[in-house]
Design an enzyme around this catalytic site. Structure first.
Site, PDB file in Angstrom:
ATOM      1  N   ASP A 182       0.867  -1.170   0.000  1.00  7.05           N
ATOM      2  CA  ASP A 182       0.000   0.000   0.000  1.00  7.05           C
ATOM      3  C   ASP A 182       0.916   1.237   0.000  1.00  7.05           C
ATOM      4  O   ASP A 182       2.139   1.130   0.091  1.00  7.05           O
ATOM      5  CB  ASP A 182      -0.947  -0.026   1.211  1.00  7.05           C
ATOM      6  CG  ASP A 182      -2.165   0.876   0.995  1.00  7.05           C
ATOM      7  OD1 ASP A 182      -2.112   1.739   0.093  1.00  7.05           O
ATOM      8  OD2 ASP A 182      -3.166   0.734   1.722  1.00  7.05           O
TER       9      ASP A 182
HETATM   10  C1  BGC Z   1      -5.051   3.248   0.496  1.00  7.60           C
HETATM   11  C2  BGC Z   1      -5.228   2.256  -0.627  1.00  7.60           C
HETATM   12  C3  BGC Z   1      -5.069   2.936  -1.944  1.00  7.60           C
HETATM   13  C4  BGC Z   1      -3.744   3.660  -1.989  1.00  7.60           C
HETATM   14  C5  BGC Z   1      -3.494   4.342  -3.297  1.00  7.60           C
HETATM   15  C6  BGC Z   1      -3.822   4.100   0.329  1.00  7.60           C
HETATM   16  O1  BGC Z   1      -3.780   5.134   1.267  1.00  7.60           O
HETATM   17  O2  BGC Z   1      -4.999   2.544   1.712  1.00  7.60           O
HETATM   18  O3  BGC Z   1      -6.490   1.659  -0.536  1.00  7.60           O
HETATM   19  O4  BGC Z   1      -5.176   1.994  -2.980  1.00  7.60           O
HETATM   20  O5  BGC Z   1      -3.731   4.624  -0.960  1.00  7.60           O
HETATM   21  O6  BGC Z   1      -4.334   5.391  -3.502  1.00  7.60           O
END
Ligand code: BGC
Length: 774
Positions: free
Chosen positions: A299
């Site tokens: 993530d």
């Molecule tokens: C979130 C993810 C997301 C990623 C990219 C993160 O903060 O937890 O769900 O895909 O950001 O935007």
């Protein structure tokens, strides 16, 4: 028919079917062969390419910097162009439009030494430009075909706009409505969540990952992210293996089984090791037990956060994440900046770098990018396919089907298309809140508010008048936090009584009052946890003042999570929960309020009576001291002094403008052996005066087990449509497979013994029957 004749006919049928079966078998064999050939081709291609790559170029493939359009943290990447040319980038996160993607792709394909194309990913969660209801809302449709279609449309639009990778589906089970991201998932149930997970993957990836209108899915957040302690985002999780395997892991596994091309690891720790560094999770469970062979990505800054988790400095945690199984590093550049040094110092192996690089290249190969790196850059397609009429029509339908009618005393709804409607409340005249969380590509300025939608749909038949009534939140600072990313709500700085007074005056002259209240869209979603999940006090004051007018009041509830609505349930005659319904929400709400569509959504997450009951979910255990039947308090039993154990609205609950009655459950027999089955059937009748859809739910309870088992588990459901007076008989074939669970040795078994079957219109409103597995 005599036996000989039957035999002859059967043999004839077999002989006739044989060539067909053979043809089918050959076809399957050919497909399998083609698949192996493809794999051989892919492996040979990648072997050859990797043979030409330097270590630095391999590490470059593991880097996923941001293009900067929509991010959830400070973008730490700079010099994107220079890095792409130097072969230091594997893909770009959050950069869209055919023109920009083409330009960026050209940097890789024309200017980097090995001309390896980039992948382009983004959060395509519940639609792209055409937005569907937030996932929690969409799950309330219980309609897998519809959900798959929404994902297919999302993929069509996103791929037309340059993307080929979606950070979706989000399949985290959550039973804590304080956690803002409960809005992004499919609620509390393992079985329903698993079906939705697979439907989303099918919709996003279509039949052919290499087609130019499909996206590679990335299920997330692996794992247990929805079980954050205290409902506070990014918080610690800690869970028994028993609960993990039975309740939380299946939706992730369903995505693997549906062929998802990639997975995103979660921020939280599990058993003391953050998922991003969790070897057991990635290698034993995901790769080993489930056979996942796709790409594993972190993530956003997941590797860097291991430093704050307390696992070491950036070099150490990057090495640990690689070794644990991470292939691609989102945004943080821990891999890019430290892996070469770690290799030189013997702290990571060449084999691990090669493994990760291979996974990134395989993803690109499967997407067909080596054949045509510009296949997602067709401006003509973007113009034609994004926000097309058909997409908008499905958005309107999906929104209407996601709404849940929570209360409808004296048939307050549907409203008549006549007279004057007073549409009051801070959420009545804002379009930008309609799409809900994770709608980064929404055209916020052109999304209709409920006020505009009502006026358009109703024309001159109804006189719609409006007043703000109260601010979203009386605390201006809280309102600021709750309306980020351009989600605007008008604010009025006059004294509260004055604003309410104005609304009451307007409402007093109307025939009916529609109060648009609840949460703004950014009050749920990422980093939007709340400890008080009731309707803000000032909004309740408004509601109270409106009720005092004596006019019928309908609460149109905007929310991204189950809220505490105990007061509202007691005092307001009608409550329609509309979540955040997407691009066409305003029209869809009007469709349902005025009876053009009969509501049919059913809750997929329990609404508590108060926040102290959380976590509260239907499939809880019995405990050794359950309450006696029909009791709400007994001393020395598992309960509270101040509130009953009951939820306010249970899982599976939702009303309709018509009524459905359930006959008794019929079982083909009352016991069966493994390998055999029992057929359960029940007849459902529409006893009301309107055509409507009902979601018929089948639950079982395992009464005796080697481990404690839930009091109910959803096993099957059917959504049916019935005309007034019409009946349908629904059948469900129960096999031992439906009764399996992970025992304490983590074996997936069905244990013989006594069971109950429940069938009904919610997890609480059920008929029941006993049966046993021999
Ligand atoms: C979130 C993810 C997301 C990623 C990219 C993160 O903060 O937890 O769900 O895909 O950001 O935007």
């Amino acid at each position: 028919m005599n036996m000989n004749k039957l035999l002859i006919l059967t043999i004839a049928a077999i002989v006739q079917a044989a060539p067909m079966a053979l043809a089918q078998r050959n076809k399957n064999k050919n497909l399998a062969l083609q698949k192996t050939e493809k794999a051989v081709d892919m492996n040979a291609f990648i072997d050859d390419l990797m043979g030409k790559m330097t270590v630095e170029e391999k590490i470059g493939q593991l880097n996923l910097p941001t293009g900067g359009e929509a991010t959830t943290g400070s973008a730490v990447n700079s010099d994107l162009e220079a890095k792409i040319k130097a072969g230091q980038v594997g893909g770009v996160f959050s950069l869209t439009t055919p023109e920009r993607v083409r330009k960026t792709q050209e940097l890789a394909v024309n200017h980097s030494r090995l001309k390896i194309p980039l992948i382009f990913g983004q959060d395509v969660i519940h639609g792209y430009k055409t937005l569907f209801p937030i996932p929690l809302g969409l799950s309330a449709t219980w309609d897998m075909e519809l959900i798959e279609k929404t994902a297919r449309i999302a993929a069509t639009e996103a791929s037309a706009d340059g993307l080929n990778w979606a950070f979706s589906p989000m399949v985290d089970i959550s039973r804590d409505p304080r956690w803002g991201r409960i809005s992004e998932g499919s609620g509390e149930d393992t079985y329903l969540g698993s079906l939705i997970s697979a439907a989303m993957v099918r919709g996003l990836q279509g039949h052919d990952l290499a087609a130019n209108n499909t996206l590679m899915a990335c299920f997330k957040h692996f794992a247990l992210y929805g079980a954050a302690e205290s409902g506070r985002d990014y918080n610690t999780t800690d869970m028994s293996l028993h609960r993990m395997y039975n309740e939380y892991l299946p939706p992730y596994k369903a995505a693997v089984d549906a062929g998802a091309g990639s997975v995103m690891m979660s921020f939280n720790d599990i058993n003391g090791t953050p998922a991003t560094a969790n070897k057991w999770l990635m290698q034993d469970v995901l790769r080993g037990q489930w056979g996942f062979d796709g790409l594993i990505v972190t993530d956003y800054t997941g590797i860097n956060e291991l430093v704050d988790h307390g696992l070491g400095n950036l070099q150490e945690v990057s090495a640990r994440a690689l070794e644990a199984g991470i292939d691609m590093d989102m945004v943080g550049e821990g891999f890019l900046t430290t892996l070469k040094k770690s290799l030189d110092e013997g702290k990571v192996t060449q084999a691990d770098i090669d493994r990760a690089c291979r996974k990134v290249l395989e993803a690109k190969y499967k997407l067909g990018l080596f054949q045509d790196p510009y296949k997602y850059c067709d401006e003509g397609r973007a113009k034609k396919e994004i926000l097309s009429k058909e997409h908008l029509a499905l958005a309107r339908q999906a929104a209407a089907e996601s709404f849940v009618l929570l209360k409808n005393e004296n048939n307050t709804l549907p409203l008549k298309k006549a007279g004057t409607v007073a549409l009051i409340g801070p959420l009545a005249n804002t379009g930008s809140n309609m799409p809900g969380t994770w709608s980064v590509n929404a055209d916020l300025e052109n999304t209709q508010s409920l006020l505009a939608g009502m006026k358009e749909v109703l024309g001159t038949s109804v006189n719609v008048v409006h007043s703000l009534g109260t601010n979203l939140l009386s605390d201006a600072k809280y309102q600021e936090r709750a309306t980020m990313f351009g989600r605007e709500i008008p604010r009025d700085n006059r004294p509260e009584e004055e604003i309410i007074g104005e609304a009451v005056n307007i409402a007093s002259n109307a025939d009916v009052i529609v109060a648009a209240l609840g949460e703004a869209s950014e009050m749920s979603g990422e980093s939007s946890s709340r400890t008080d999940i009731s309707i803000p006090e000032n909004q309740r004051n408004l509601l109270e003042a409106l009720l005092k007018t004596g006019k019928p009041v309908v609460l149109v509830l905007f929310t991204g999570r189950p809220l505490v609505l105990t007061w509202e349930q007691e005092h307001v005659p009608a409550i329609l929960n509309v979540w955040f319904g997407g691009t066409e929400a305003a029209k869809a709400i009007t469709d349902v309020l005025f009876g053009d569509v009969n509501p049919s959504g059913k809750l997929t997450a329990t609404f508590p009576q108060n926040v102290g009951q959380v976590p509260i979910y239907y499939s809880h255990k019995n405990t050794g001291r359950p309450l006696g039947e029909g009791q709400w308090f007994q001393k020395f039993r598992s309960n509270y002094l101040d509130v009953s154990n009951e939820p306010l609205y249970p899982f599976g609950y939702g009303l309709s403008y018509t009524n459905f009655s359930y006959g008794d459950i019929q079982l083909s027999k009352d016991s069966f052996a493994a390998g055999d089955s029992i057929t359960a059937s029940i007849t459902v009748t529409n006893t009301g005066s309107k055509e409507g859809k009902e979601i018929v739910q089948f639950y079982t309870r395992d009464l005796v087990g080697s481990v404690t088992r839930p009091v109910k588990e959803l096993k099957h459901f059917e959504k049916i449509s019935l005309k007034p007076g019409e009946s349908k008989t629904i059948t469900f074939n129960i096999t031992a497979e439906h009764l399996k669970f992970y025992n304490n040795e983590l074996q997936y078994v069905a244990e013989p013994g006594a069971f109950k079957l429940f069938v009904g219109s919610s997890s609480q409103d059920v008929k029941e029957k006993d049966f046993s597995l021999l």
